[in-house]
Structures are given as structure tokens and as C-alpha cells.
Design a protein around this motif. Sequence first.
Motif, short mmCIF file in Angstrom:
data_model
loop_
_atom_site.label_atom_id
_atom_site.label_comp_id
_atom_site.label_asym_id
_atom_site.label_seq_id
_atom_site.Cartn_x
_atom_site.Cartn_y
_atom_site.Cartn_z
N ALA A 118 -17.09 -2.11 -20.12
CA ALA A 118 -16.91 -2.76 -18.59
C ALA A 118 -16.16 -3.62 -18.62
N TRP A 119 -15.22 -3.85 -17.25
CA TRP A 119 -13.78 -4.81 -17.21
C TRP A 119 -14.28 -5.01 -15.97
N CYS A 120 -14.06 -6.20 -15.28
CA CYS A 120 -13.09 -6.73 -13.90
C CYS A 120 -11.41 -7.53 -13.87
N LEU A 121 -11.32 -5.93 -12.72
CA LEU A 121 -9.73 -5.91 -13.15
C LEU A 121 -9.70 -5.84 -11.70
N SER A 122 -8.02 -6.93 -11.57
CA SER A 122 -7.71 -7.27 -9.88
C SER A 122 -6.59 -7.00 -10.27
N SER A 123 -5.76 -6.35 -9.40
CA SER A 123 -4.44 -6.02 -9.32
C SER A 123 -3.74 -6.83 -8.08
N GLU A 124 -2.50 -7.60 -7.99
CA GLU A 124 -1.90 -8.12 -7.38
C GLU A 124 -0.43 -7.42 -6.89
N PHE A 125 -0.47 -7.25 -5.61
CA PHE A 125 0.88 -6.10 -5.83
C PHE A 125 1.67 -6.43 -4.90
N TYR A 126 2.93 -7.55 -4.98
CA TYR A 126 3.78 -7.75 -4.13
C TYR A 126 5.26 -6.88 -3.82
N PRO A 127 5.63 -6.90 -2.45
CA PRO A 127 6.48 -6.89 -1.71
C PRO A 127 8.01 -6.48 -2.89
N ASN A 128 8.51 -5.99 -3.12
CA ASN A 128 9.99 -6.36 -3.88
C ASN A 128 10.66 -5.11 -3.70
N GLY A 129 12.06 -5.26 -3.32
CA GLY A 129 12.76 -4.59 -2.93
C GLY A 129 12.81 -3.99 -2.02
N ASN A 130 13.32 -2.55 -2.12
CA ASN A 130 12.38 -1.53 -1.43
C ASN A 130 11.31 -1.61 -0.57
N HIS A 131 10.45 -1.74 -1.83
CA HIS A 131 8.77 -1.97 -0.96
C HIS A 131 8.10 -3.37 -0.46
N GLY A 132 8.79 -3.11 1.14
CA GLY A 132 8.35 -4.78 1.68
C GLY A 132 7.30 -4.19 2.19
N VAL A 133 7.22 -5.55 2.99
CA VAL A 133 5.89 -5.56 3.22
C VAL A 133 5.49 -5.08 4.26
N GLY A 134 3.83 -3.85 3.94
CA GLY A 134 3.45 -3.21 4.47
C GLY A 134 3.81 -1.71 4.43
N SER A 135 4.54 -1.77 3.04
CA SER A 135 4.41 -0.56 2.23
C SER A 135 2.91 -0.03 1.48
N LEU A 136 2.72 1.21 1.57
CA LEU A 136 1.05 1.11 1.09
C LEU A 136 1.70 1.47 -0.33
N SER A 137 0.55 1.50 -0.96
CA SER A 137 0.44 1.73 -3.09
C SER A 137 -1.15 1.87 -2.46
N TRP A 138 -1.34 2.89 -4.10
CA TRP A 138 -2.33 3.55 -4.53
C TRP A 138 -2.45 2.87 -5.89
N LEU A 139 -3.61 2.43 -6.48
CA LEU A 139 -3.69 1.87 -8.10
C LEU A 139 -3.72 3.29 -8.10
N ASN A 140 -3.91 3.61 -9.64
CA ASN A 140 -3.58 4.56 -9.66
C ASN A 140 -5.40 4.72 -11.07
N ILE A 141 -6.34 4.92 -10.54
CA ILE A 141 -7.88 4.72 -11.59
C ILE A 141 -8.92 5.47 -10.83
N ASN A 142 -9.18 5.84 -11.51
CA ASN A 142 -10.25 7.30 -10.69
C ASN A 142 -11.65 5.73 -9.29
N VAL A 143 -11.66 4.36 -10.43
CA VAL A 143 -12.36 3.89 -9.35
C VAL A 143 -12.10 3.35 -7.87
N ALA A 144 -10.15 4.06 -7.53
CA ALA A 144 -9.18 3.09 -6.65
C ALA A 144 -9.67 4.89 -5.92
N ASP A 145 -10.36 4.64 -4.56
CA ASP A 145 -9.68 5.81 -3.57
C ASP A 145 -9.66 5.65 -2.31
N SER A 146 -9.05 4.68 -2.06
CA SER A 146 -8.23 3.79 -1.31
C SER A 146 -6.53 3.36 -1.22
#
Length: 704
Positions: A632-660
Motif C-alpha cells: 500500500a502506498w500514499c500518493l499525492s499528485s500536484e497539478f499545475y496550470p501549464n500552456g493550454n491547460h490554464g487555471v480552471g482546467s479540469l483534471s482527472w487522475l487515471n487510477i482506480n481510487v479516483a472517482d472525481s
Amino acid sequence: MSIDIDPLSDAAGLTVTDHIENTQFEVYTDRSVEPVATPEDAHYFPVDASVTVETGTIEIPRVAVVETRSGDGALLTRGDSYAMPAGTYHVGIDPAPTKLYLAFASPFSVSTTERTTRIELDAPAEVTLGFRSLHQVPAGTIQTPTDPESLMDAVSLLGSALQTTSPERSFPTLRGHPPLIEPGDELRVPDRVEPLDSGVRIVVPPEYRYLYPVVSLAYYFAADVVPGDAPRIEGDGWMHSLEPEFERRTAEALRQAFHFDCLARTEGFYPVDLHERETTDIGLDWGRLYDLPLAERLGEYLAVPFERVEPEIPQWTLTTDVRPDPENVEMIPFIAGELSIVRSPETVTPATGSEGGGVGFFRGGRAEPAPLGPDEFVRGAADTEPTRGADASAERGAVPADADFVRPEPVDTVEHAWVGAGVPLDANKATLDAYHRRLEAGAVEQSRISVLVVCNDEQMREEGQVADLYGLRDMVQFDIEVRHDLTREEMRETLQSDVDFLHYIGHVDDRGMQCTDEYLDLTNEELDVGVSAFLLNACQSYRQGEALVHRGSRGGIVTLSDVANSPATQLGRIIARLMNSGFNLRTALHVAKRELITGHQYIVVGDGGTTICQSRSGMAVIFNLHKESKEAWCLSSEFYPNGNHGVGSLSWLNINVADSNYYIPSDVSFENVDSEDLSNLLDLELVPVFYDNELTWSDNLTLD
């Protein structure tokens, strides 16, 4: 045309090249296709280019969310695995390096694998593909007197660029670039710049120190800025004070209103599951708020005490310090367009090169010099024996004695920019000419990303291997060239060439960049620089990097002091991989500083938002990983605005435990992630990983 659409030469499908944003990606079909130009109005949303092909499948090599609308534009469904019956459809695929839309009349299904998204029609049919560049340009330039009260009229027009006053303007693609501002004898407004009547007013004293901090608010709220004694935001029937602590309260109003808009927009065209909405429990009726006019909605937002919502608001990305001077007025549209928190310091703490053995080591007001090893050398002048050992900094000062260095106040954001006189420590020295180059949209001769590594010293050849770290991804094609021992004339030609990223490894001092025959001092040269972005990994390279920006580059990373060779080599390799992974200059240096204290010897000059390519997922992401147990692992993901995907873009983490979904910027944490899920996630893309707080990369990480 900014977008080229060509058949693939070695597979069935299309190559799509956006020459403005310097992105390229492939769309696969089940047969060879010849694209036929199609009217752009064939799509529900606006596009820059449209073609029709006959195919039974459309596939892109990334995991994406597919949004399906009916022929009249009504949203039917959104996801990554579903089927639709016979009908006429408008389909959007996100993320992609450009906005990607499909139009066809056929039953179809959507499916994804670990690396692809596939749309399969029941039978081959005509499919119209539309592409829109995410590049944004201002509608025109406002001329204005630069005294604060006159300038308020121009700042009141920043919101004219918004494409909607609904909460959807929190999406970056629905916030146009604000009109430019330049000094003039009287207010002159282009016809295309039409004010929006949002009903919001921002009242501040007519002084630069009050006006500059509200420019992002004026843009995002489409607000009128008017003179008054007590700083406040107001609408009909409500008032929100910006006192005490004016700059802090202004930043809080921007963050809170933007956060609430991201929550409320889930009631509109994009009714997705949003993590932040689930965790922000303040009892507001988001459906009712969505339907309110902007001013009424904002009044109810700001009636909620900031302290109640602050724990749920992600860390903001950018703070910009703008000195309260009239010569900085032309920077306003670019700062506001980034939705930057703005401070306007009247005084600033000077810093000198003699403090603490090197400007680059200031951290929190203390100097922390990094001693050199007995066989180490600094990247100073190379026409003498390299300075070695602990006496290196004594022989060569970290910076010129007369350099005007300043130490801005620390920020709570990821990135920090500085506008005004002085060389800032630990901040991006932003310049107007670099920001203007964001808007230049000339066609290019080729679609590959060009990276040039120049090594002008034999002792530094080890870092020359950095070229191997570029071009690792199959999504973007790189042309990599490594050159050694350039003469002065060869260096001039190199700098004038059309190169996307220059990684210079060598020596720089007050005479300029050392070449094999003599020095090239860019501060005294008359040349048009073609290099888009750069890393000058040499001692005291600030002045030469600043000259590169003034002569044509968008931005780069430079040093403020002498740098020892080994940590400079390590930092160079980190920056190389981050730029290759789609990070912009500011965020790349932010990550490098987390790993290396010597990263504080470097700053960004010019446009810190410069990138050379997009990541596979379209955004910059960092994973933080800790092992909780054997499996078992503890995972955190930091998403930063960048280029075309600026502040307010939607993101999704492609992992089974992510549901939003999450909006960018985000810090997403999961506990008890099993090794198989984590391994599958890390296989999707080359990303930086801080494993037990030490930097590694997903392709080098073994889960044991």
C-alpha cells in the motif's frame, strides 16, 4: 492557417500541427484517409480548421474524456466508456493539444485503454474533425494617460475579453486575453473592445499601490474600477471591504470567487463530479447561484467568510510583485490574464553580492553557502586554470558589486514574478518584450520541436549527455543537436537560428559567453535572437540571459552567482527532463529547487510561462509517493496550470481510487493505493516523482 492537418506517412490517420502553440499530435483511423477541407460551421463550438474523412474509428494516443452532445448542442453524456444509439452527434475530446471536436451521424461507442481513447462507429461513415488552437490574442490596444485615475478607465475594460459572465469563465478557454494597454495622451478604445456590464464595481484610492493589486479582479469580474477612499468591491445591495490588509483581502477575494465559480459551473454545460465541490460544505445552493447575474452571484460568494472555505481552496499558482510606477502599466493585461495575485510593494529590501557568500543561497533571510569539494570547480572564466576548492567564492564574487539585487517578500504561491527595477532573488524577472512575444503568431517551417545543446568546455562534457533526456516521448517529435566548442561567429549563428530550446553549458563572465576564439557579449551585440527559450547553465549568466530576452527570446533560466559544476550538471539534467515533460520555466525551476538548494542560485528571466512542448496528459503533474505498507502506498499528485491547460482546467487522475474530477491547480491525495494500480499509473507518462522526498522519475522507479 495556424493548424495543419496532414495524412500520416507511416500509419492510418492524421498529423495535427498547431504552429502557434508549437504542439503536434496524431489522430488514428482504421484506414488510410485523405482529409477534405470542410466549413468550420459544421461544429457546435468554434474551430480554426475542419476536415472530413471516411473512417470507422477515431483514436488518439492519450486517455481522455469524451463529451457527447446532440445535433442541437444539448449535452447528452460525458465519460470514457459508453455507447450511443443512432443519431447526429457533436463530440468533444479532452484533453488534446488543440480543442478537438467530431461531427457525424452514426451509432458509436467510446472506450479507453491505458494509453488511448477510441471512438468506434457501427459502420464506416463520414466524420468531420474540427480543431481550435488554444492560443488567445487581444482584441486591440487601449491608449490611456498613465496617471492612476485615468488608468482606471482602461483597467475597467480588461473584462471585455471574457466570453461569458457565467461561472464557465473559470475555464481558461472562455477567458479571452485582455486588451493591451499603452500610454497615450487621451483614452482611445478600439471598436472591438466593448465593455461588459457586470454590475460589479471596485473602489480604490487613485494610487498605483491600490490599482495594480486589483487588476486581476477587474478582469475576472468584468468590473468598473472607480476612485474612492475605502477599498471595496460592491454591487447593487452589497459591499465587500478590502480592508484591513488590502493586498491579502484582494487575493482572498480572487481565490474565493474563482473557487466558487468552479463549483457552480458543474450546474451548467459541464455537470461533472468535482472533488472540490464534494469537500466544500458551506450550504450554498449552487444551482440557484449558477443562474444569478454575475454581480448578485459574487455578492453571495463574498458574504461567506474566507476562513470557512480557505482549507478547501488549492494553493494558488502565481503571485506577481508590480512596483507602483507608471512605467509598469503595459504589463497589466498580461498579469491580469494569468489571474495572478498582485502585490505592489512601495519599498523593497536590497540584497548585495557580498551577503553570505553568494546571492543564490538566500533562503528565508538567511544565507546558506554550499561548500565546494576539493576537486570541484565553478563555471567561471575558462582561460585560466579553473578555480577549485573552498576559496573559489573568495576569488570571484558571486555577483558584480554594483548589481541592483532585491529580495522580494516571500509568497504563498508556487510561482513568483517581479515587475520593475532590480534583479529579484527567487523570483521571475518578468519583462514586457517577453510577454509580447506570447502573442506573435508567425508560421513555422517545420513542426518538430528543436532542442540544441551547446557545450563550450571540455570539463563540462558530462552534462552534454543531457541531450539523451530529450525526445523520450512518442507524442512530440524532437530534433536534438549537440554542438561543442563553438567560435564566436558560430555562437552568433546559433542564437539567431530558429531553435525552440537552447541548453548552454559553459562559461560566462562580465565579458560575455566564452567561445573558442573570444567572448560574445550579448549586451553589446546587434542581433535578432531566434531561440525561443533557454537555460544558460553557467556562472553569473543573468546579464547575458536578459540580453537574449531583449533581443528575441521569450524566456529562460539563468544564474545569479557562481555555480559549482557538479550541482549545475545535476540541475541541468532536472530542467531538461522537466521541459521535456511539458513544464513551463517557472514551475520547472520550482521543482528543481525542491531537490537542490543550489536551485536558489537560478531565476527565470522573461516570460516564465514559456514551455517548449506539452505533456502527454496536457498538464504539468508531480507525484509525491510514500510507502505505507508492503502493498500500500500514499500518493499525492500536484497539478499545475501549464500552456493550454490554464487555471480552471479540469483534471482527472487515471487510477482506480479516483472517482472525481479536479480543477487546476490541485493537490490530490490518496491512501492505500495498491502497487498494481500505482504501477499502471506510472507507466502512462514520464513524470517527476518525489519518492520519500527525493526526486526520481516514473521510468526509473521500481515498486518493491
